[in-house]
Design a protein around this motif. Structure first.
Motif, PDB file in Angstrom:
ATOM      1  N   ASN A  16       0.825  -1.207   0.000  1.00  0.00           N
ATOM      2  CA  ASN A  16       0.000   0.000   0.000  1.00  0.00           C
ATOM      3  C   ASN A  16       0.856   1.252   0.000  1.00  0.00           C
ATOM      4  O   ASN A  16       0.370   2.327   0.295  1.00  0.00           O
ATOM      5  CB  ASN A  16      -0.910   0.014   1.226  1.00  0.00           C
ATOM      6  CG  ASN A  16      -1.863  -1.149   1.196  1.00  0.00           C
ATOM      7  OD1 ASN A  16      -2.450  -1.437   0.168  1.00  0.00           O
ATOM      8  ND2 ASN A  16      -1.980  -1.841   2.309  1.00  0.00           N
ATOM      9  N   SER A  17       2.125   1.102  -0.300  1.00  0.00           N
ATOM     10  CA  SER A  17       2.992   2.265  -0.187  1.00  0.00           C
ATOM     11  C   SER A  17       2.886   3.149  -1.419  1.00  0.00           C
ATOM     12  O   SER A  17       3.493   4.204  -1.471  1.00  0.00           O
ATOM     13  CB  SER A  17       4.430   1.837   0.041  1.00  0.00           C
ATOM     14  OG  SER A  17       4.890   1.156  -1.084  1.00  0.00           O
ATOM     15  N   LEU A  18       2.123   2.722  -2.417  1.00  0.00           N
ATOM     16  CA  LEU A  18       1.923   3.565  -3.589  1.00  0.00           C
ATOM     17  C   LEU A  18       0.527   4.169  -3.534  1.00  0.00           C
ATOM     18  O   LEU A  18      -0.427   3.509  -3.125  1.00  0.00           O
ATOM     19  CB  LEU A  18       2.086   2.724  -4.865  1.00  0.00           C
ATOM     20  CG  LEU A  18       3.482   2.124  -5.055  1.00  0.00           C
ATOM     21  CD1 LEU A  18       3.480   1.094  -6.154  1.00  0.00           C
ATOM     22  CD2 LEU A  18       4.489   3.209  -5.354  1.00  0.00           C
ATOM     23  N   ASN A  19       0.442   5.421  -3.950  1.00  0.00           N
ATOM     24  CA  ASN A  19      -0.840   6.133  -3.960  1.00  0.00           C
ATOM     25  C   ASN A  19      -1.786   5.446  -4.944  1.00  0.00           C
ATOM     26  O   ASN A  19      -1.505   5.400  -6.136  1.00  0.00           O
ATOM     27  CB  ASN A  19      -0.574   7.582  -4.361  1.00  0.00           C
ATOM     28  CG  ASN A  19      -1.805   8.456  -4.251  1.00  0.00           C
ATOM     29  OD1 ASN A  19      -2.913   7.955  -4.089  1.00  0.00           O
ATOM     30  ND2 ASN A  19      -1.607   9.749  -4.342  1.00  0.00           N
ATOM     31  N   PRO A  20      -2.932   4.915  -4.452  1.00  0.00           N
ATOM     32  CA  PRO A  20      -3.785   4.093  -5.320  1.00  0.00           C
ATOM     33  C   PRO A  20      -4.423   4.842  -6.483  1.00  0.00           C
ATOM     34  O   PRO A  20      -4.852   4.219  -7.440  1.00  0.00           O
ATOM     35  CB  PRO A  20      -4.867   3.572  -4.366  1.00  0.00           C
ATOM     36  CG  PRO A  20      -4.844   4.487  -3.207  1.00  0.00           C
ATOM     37  CD  PRO A  20      -3.438   4.975  -3.077  1.00  0.00           C
ATOM     38  N   VAL A  21      -4.494   6.175  -6.397  1.00  0.00           N
ATOM     39  CA  VAL A  21      -5.199   6.902  -7.450  1.00  0.00           C
ATOM     40  C   VAL A  21      -4.242   7.631  -8.403  1.00  0.00           C
ATOM     41  O   VAL A  21      -4.668   8.462  -9.185  1.00  0.00           O
ATOM     42  CB  VAL A  21      -6.199   7.918  -6.859  1.00  0.00           C
ATOM     43  CG1 VAL A  21      -7.309   7.205  -6.113  1.00  0.00           C
ATOM     44  CG2 VAL A  21      -5.503   8.894  -5.944  1.00  0.00           C
ATOM     45  N   MET A  22      -2.970   7.277  -8.347  1.00  0.00           N
ATOM     46  CA  MET A  22      -2.002   7.997  -9.166  1.00  0.00           C
ATOM     47  C   MET A  22      -1.225   7.005 -10.030  1.00  0.00           C
ATOM     48  O   MET A  22      -0.889   5.918  -9.575  1.00  0.00           O
ATOM     49  CB  MET A  22      -1.040   8.724  -8.218  1.00  0.00           C
ATOM     50  CG  MET A  22      -0.371   9.921  -8.786  1.00  0.00           C
ATOM     51  SD  MET A  22       0.790  10.574  -7.579  1.00  0.00           S
ATOM     52  CE  MET A  22      -0.046  12.039  -7.099  1.00  0.00           C
TER      53      MET A  22
ATOM     54  N   HIS B 258      -1.801   2.002 -12.940  1.00  0.00           N
ATOM     55  CA  HIS B 258      -2.077   2.349 -11.545  1.00  0.00           C
ATOM     56  C   HIS B 258      -1.614   1.191 -10.654  1.00  0.00           C
ATOM     57  O   HIS B 258      -1.543   0.050 -11.116  1.00  0.00           O
ATOM     58  CB  HIS B 258      -3.576   2.588 -11.351  1.00  0.00           C
ATOM     59  CG  HIS B 258      -4.036   3.896 -11.895  1.00  0.00           C
ATOM     60  ND1 HIS B 258      -4.611   4.023 -13.139  1.00  0.00           N
ATOM     61  CD2 HIS B 258      -3.999   5.141 -11.373  1.00  0.00           C
ATOM     62  CE1 HIS B 258      -4.901   5.291 -13.355  1.00  0.00           C
ATOM     63  NE2 HIS B 258      -4.548   5.999 -12.304  1.00  0.00           N
TER      64      HIS B 258
ATOM     65  N   HIS C 249      -2.957  -0.758  -8.518  1.00  0.00           N
ATOM     66  CA  HIS C 249      -3.732  -1.995  -8.394  1.00  0.00           C
ATOM     67  C   HIS C 249      -3.580  -2.910  -9.597  1.00  0.00           C
ATOM     68  O   HIS C 249      -4.017  -4.058  -9.562  1.00  0.00           O
ATOM     69  CB  HIS C 249      -5.213  -1.657  -8.168  1.00  0.00           C
ATOM     70  CG  HIS C 249      -5.886  -1.098  -9.384  1.00  0.00           C
ATOM     71  ND1 HIS C 249      -5.763   0.211  -9.746  1.00  0.00           N
ATOM     72  CD2 HIS C 249      -6.667  -1.674 -10.319  1.00  0.00           C
ATOM     73  CE1 HIS C 249      -6.454   0.414 -10.864  1.00  0.00           C
ATOM     74  NE2 HIS C 249      -7.011  -0.713 -11.224  1.00  0.00           N
TER      75      HIS C 249
END
Lengths: 344, 359
Positions: A118-124, A171, A173
Motif C-alpha cells: 500500500n505504499s503507492l498512492n492508489p489513485v495515481m 495504476h 492496483h
C-alpha cells in the motif's frame, strides 16, 4: 537455510570502502505514553561504510523499524528522537531544519518500504509517483525539466529495476506484489541516494520473487555505490545478502559483526539461540525456539533485558545493563560474558 | 463461380458475427449497462407510483369535487355525472391496463399529465417552473457547501495545520446541529424582520414579473441570500466532519508515510496524496445528496415561501392534486436515479481501482 550454505553464498568482492556513510551514536527513540516511556530504540551506536550492506535483524517489536524510521526522522507522535546523533555524509540529520530534512530524504537517504503493498498512492499513475519525488527535489537555480526529459528518466528507472517502460502508465492496483516492490525501488533510486533503507522489502512476497527482488536491490546498490541498511527478520535472506549484521533485542543493539563470523561463531547468547533456531536441511532435529518472551519495553529490567531467557545468566546480568564491548575485527557485543575480552 | 460462392459463404457469417459482436459489445459496455439499469429503476419506481394510489381505492376526482361541493354548500345532485365526465377527461374510466399503457407511454414522452388543482395547467409546466427555482438555489448552494465543508474538513484533518484553525472551524461546525428550517427562521427574524436588510419571503418581489433585466436578477439574488445561508451553514458541518474523518484515516496509510519518505513538499502531499484519496467517499455523498435536493429542502422552501418544488409539493398535498404529486415524485425518482447513473459513470474517472475493463 543452514549456516554453512549461508556462508557459501556470501557475496564475493564486496566493495566496502573505508569511508563512513552513516555514523549513528547513542540514538534513542522513545514513545511517551500515559503508562510511561517506551524505549522502542535505546542508545544504538553503529557505523555503516560506503558500499556496505548492513542487515538489522531482530524479532517483531525489537525496534528495527523504529530505528529505521527514526533515522529518516519519520517518527510520528507520541514517538520522538530522545537523544543521539545520525551523521550522514558529514551532516547530523537530527539537527537539520524540517525543510533541509525533507530535501535530504530521497536525495541522500531513500526508503524502500515494507511490503510495498500500500505504499503507492492508489489513485495515481506509477510514472507520476516517480516524477513527484524528482520534481520536489529540483534545485531552485536549475530549470524545470521538460515533460519528455522526465518521461525519459522514468523509463530508464523502470528498466533499471526490471520493469517494462509501459508500467509508468498503470495504476498500483494493476501491478503484482513483486512489480510494486520494483516500483518502490525505482522511486528509491531515482535521485541516486548514498543510503538506501530497505524495510523488509520482501515480506509478503513468495520466495522466488524474494530472490529476484534482493538480486535487483543488490545490483542497484552496487551501481550507485550506495550503502544499504536492510531491516528484516528473515535470517536466511540476511545471510545471503548482507556483509554486516546487527542484532537488536528489546530496543538495543546487542551484537554487530561481519555476517559470516556472526553466523559461524555468535557471541551474544541471544544471537546464538537465534541462529540455532533456524531449521537446517543437513540434520533433522527438534524445532528449537527461544524460551520465554521479550520484556515489555515499558518495564525494562534493571539489568540485561535478555537475562530472563538467557542460558548463561549470572549475578551481574541482573545488576547492570551490559555496554557494547569491542571484540576486535569489527565485532562487537553487549554482554557481560565478554567483559574481560574488550579491546579499545 | 464456386470461389465467389465460397467467398460469400465465408463473408456472410463473419458480417453476422461482427454485427453481433458490436451489439453485444455496446450492450456489454458498462455505461450502456448502467443506463439500462437507470431506465429499469425509473420504470419500476413509476409502476409502483402508478399502483399505490389505485390500491387506496380513493377517487381523486370525486374527492376534489366533494371538497368543492362542501365548501360551496351546493347540492350534490349531478356530482356523479360531473365526476364521470372528469374521469373521462383524465382517462380514469378506462380499464386498468389501458391506463397503465397510457401512463407509461406518456412517461416515455415525459408528459406528466394535467394538474387537477391548477387545471388546465400541465404538470410539466408547473414542475419545470418550480424545478428551475429549486435547482438554481439548492443546486448552487449544495455544491458551495460541499466545496467549503470539504475544504474545512481537509484542513481540520491535517496534522500540520496551524493550531488556531481548530478554534475557528470547530464552533462553525456546531451550526450543523441546528435544523435548516430553524436556522432559516432565526435568519429571517434577525436580518429580514428586525434589521430589514433582506426580504422576508419569496423568490422575487411580489409586484414584479420574472424577466431577465439586471434589477430583477439582483432582486432574485437578494431573495436567495437568506435561504442560501440557512442551508450552507447547516450543511457545511456535515461535509467537514466526514472529510475530517477521512483525512485522519488517510494519515495511517502506507502511501502517506512513503510520501513523506520521498521528501515531497507538504502542499503536494496534502492535495495529491491526502485530499485526493479522502475525497472519494465525499463525492459519493455529494451525488446522493444532489439526487435528493429536490425534496430535501421542502421545509426550508416552506419557511421562506420560496417558489421551488418543495413549496409546490406542499401545496399539491394540501389540495390533494394527485397528478402534481405524482409528477414531482417521478422527477424525484429521475433525480436520484440520474445522480446514481452519473456517479456510476464518473466515479471510475476518480478512482482507477473500480474501473471496469471491457475486454
Amino acid at each position: 537455510m543452514s549456516t554453512e550454505q549461508a556462508i557459501q553464498t556470501y557475496r564475493e568482492g564486496a566493495r566496502i570502502t573505508d569511508v563512513d556513510a552513516l555514523v549513528i551514536e547513542g540514538f534513542s527513540v522513545y514513545y511517551e505514553t500515559d503508562a510511561g516511556t517506551v524505549k522502542a530504540c535505546d542508545d544504538v551506536t553503529f557505523t555503516l561504510k560506503q558500499g556496505e550492506r548492513f542487515a538489522l535483524v531482530g524479532e517483531s517489536g525489537s525496534g528495527k523499524t523504529t530505528l529505521a524510521m527514526g533515522l529518516m526522522r519519520l517518527t510520528r507522535p507520541p514517538g520522538h528522537i530522545a537523544s543521539g546523533s545520525v551523521t550522514l555524509n558529514g551532516r547530523d540529520v537530527t539537527k537539520l531544519s524540517d525543510s533541509e530534512m525533507r530535501k535530504t530524504r530521497l536525495s541522500e537517504l531513500a526508503l524502500v518500504p515494507q511490503g510495498a503493498m500500500n505504499s503507492l498512492n492508489p489513485v495515481m499513475r506509477i510514472g507520476r509517483q516517480i516524477i513527484d519525488g524528482i520534481l520536489d527535489h529540483l534545485d531552485e537555480d536549475a530549470g524545470v525539466p521538460t515533460k519528455d526529459e522526465l518521461q525519459e528518466t522514468v523509463r530508464d528507472l523502470l528498466i533499471r529495476v526490471g520493469l517494462r517502460p509501459g508500467v509508468a502508465r498503470l495504476h498500483p492496483h494493476e501491478l503484482s506484489g513483486g512489480m510494486k516492490q520494483r516500483v518502490a525501488m525505482a522511486i528509491g533510486i531515482s535521485l541516486q541516494p548514498n543510503l538506501i533503507i530497505a524495510d523488509e522489502p520482501t515480506s509478503a512476497l513468495d520466495v522466488v520473487v524474494q530472490r529476484q527482488i534482493m538480486q535487483t536491490l543488490g545490483r542497484l546498490q552496487e551501481g550507485l555505490d550506495a550503502s544499504i541498511m536492510l531491516v528484516g527478520h528473515d535470517m536466511g535472506l540476511v545471510a545471503q545478502f548482507a556483509d554486516t549484521i546487527g542484532v537488536m533485542y528489546a530496543g538495543k543493539l546487542v551484537e554487530v559483526g561481519p555476517v559470516e563470523e556472526v553466523f559461524s561463531e555468535p557471541k551474544h547468547p541471544y544471537t546464538t539461540l537465534l541462529i540455532r533456531s533456524l531449521p537446517s536441511l543437513q540434520e533433522k532435529r527438534e524445532f528449537l525456539g527461544i524460551p520465554g518472551l521479550p520484556p515489555q519495553l515499558i518495564h525494562l529490567p534493571q539489568g540485561c533485558a535478555f537475562a530472563d531467557r538467557c542460558p548463561s545468566r549470572f549475578e551481574k546480568c541482573d545488576e547492570s545493563i551490559p555496554q557494547m564491548i569491542n571484540l576486535g575485527g569489527r565485532r562487537k557485543t553487549a554482554c557481560h560474558l565478554y567483559e574481560g575480552e574488550g579491546q579499545s | 463461380m464456386t470461389e465467389q460462392t465460397q467467398a460469400v459463404e465465408n463473408s456472410s457469417p463473419s458480417i453476422g458475427v461482427s454485427i453481433f459482436r458490436i451489439i453485444s459489445g455496446v450492450l456489454g459496455h458498462f455505461v450502456v449497462k448502467r443506463f439500462l439499469f437507470f431506465l429499469f429503476v425509473v420504470w419500476l419506481a413509476s409502476t409502483v407510483i402508478f399502483i399505490i394510489p389505485r390500491l387506496s381505492g380513493q377517487d381523486p376526482v370525486k374527492e376534489k369535487l366533494l371538497l368543492e361541493a362542501q365548501r360551496g354548500g351546493a347540492m350534490q345532485t349531478g356530482l356523479d355525472a360531473m365526476a364521470k365526465s372528469y374521469q373521462k377527461r383524465f382517462g380514469l374510466d378506462q380499464p386498468m391496463w389501458v391506463q397503465y399503457t397510457n401512463f407509461v407511454t406518456d412517461l416515455a414522452k415525459l408528459n406528466l399529465g394535467v394538474s387537477i388543482a391548477f387545471f388546465p395547467r400541465t404538470v410539466n409546466d408547473i414542475v419545470f417552473e418550480s424545478l428551475m427555482w429549486t435547482l438554481g438555489l439548492m443546486g448552487t448552494v449544495t455544491i458551495l457547501a460541499f466545496i467549503l465543508g470539504t475544504l474545512a474538513g481537509a484542513i481540520l484533518g491535517w496534522p500540520r495545520k496551524p493550531g488556531w484553525l481548530q478554534y475557528v472551524f470547530m464552533p462553525l461546525l456546531t451550526l450543523s446541529a441546528i435544523p435548516q428550517y430553524l436556522l432559516g427562521m432565526i435568519l429571517i427574524f434577525a436580518f429580514a424582520f428586525k434589521l430589514g436588510w433582506l426580504p422576508l419571503f419569496g423568490g422575487y418581489a411580489p409586484a414584479t414579473m420574472p424577466n431577465l433585466s439586471f434589477s430583477f436578477i439582483v432582486e432574485v439574488l437578494r431573495h436567495a441570500i437568506l435561504p442560501a445561508f440557512a442551508i450552507i451553514f447547516s450543511s457545511i458541518g456535515f461535509w467537514a466532519i466526514g472529510m475530517r474523518g477521512m483525512m485522519i484515516n488517510t494519515q495511517g496509510e502506507d502511501y502517506m508515510i512513503q510520501a513523506d519518505a520521498k521528501g515531497l513538499k507538504g502542499s503536494r502531499i496534502f492535495m495529491r496524496y491526502a485530499v485526493r484519496n479522502a475525497l472519494l467517499p465525499q463525492v459519493t455523498g455529494l451525488a446522493l445528496v444532489m439526487g435528493t435536493i429536490i425534496t430535501g429542502q421542502v421545509l426550508v422552501e416552506r419557511v421562506f415561501s420560496y417558489p421551488g418544488v418543495g413549496d409546490i409539493l406542499f401545496q399539491a398535498i394540501r389540495l390533494s392534486d394527485f397528478f402534481v404529486i405524482r409528477g414531482i415524485v417521478i422527477v424525484i425518482v429521475l433525480g436520484i436515479a440520474g445522480a446514481t447513473f452519473l456517479l456510476d459513470v464518473l466515479y471510475p474517472l476518480l478512482d482507477p481501482r473500480i474501473r471496469v475493463r471491457n475486454s
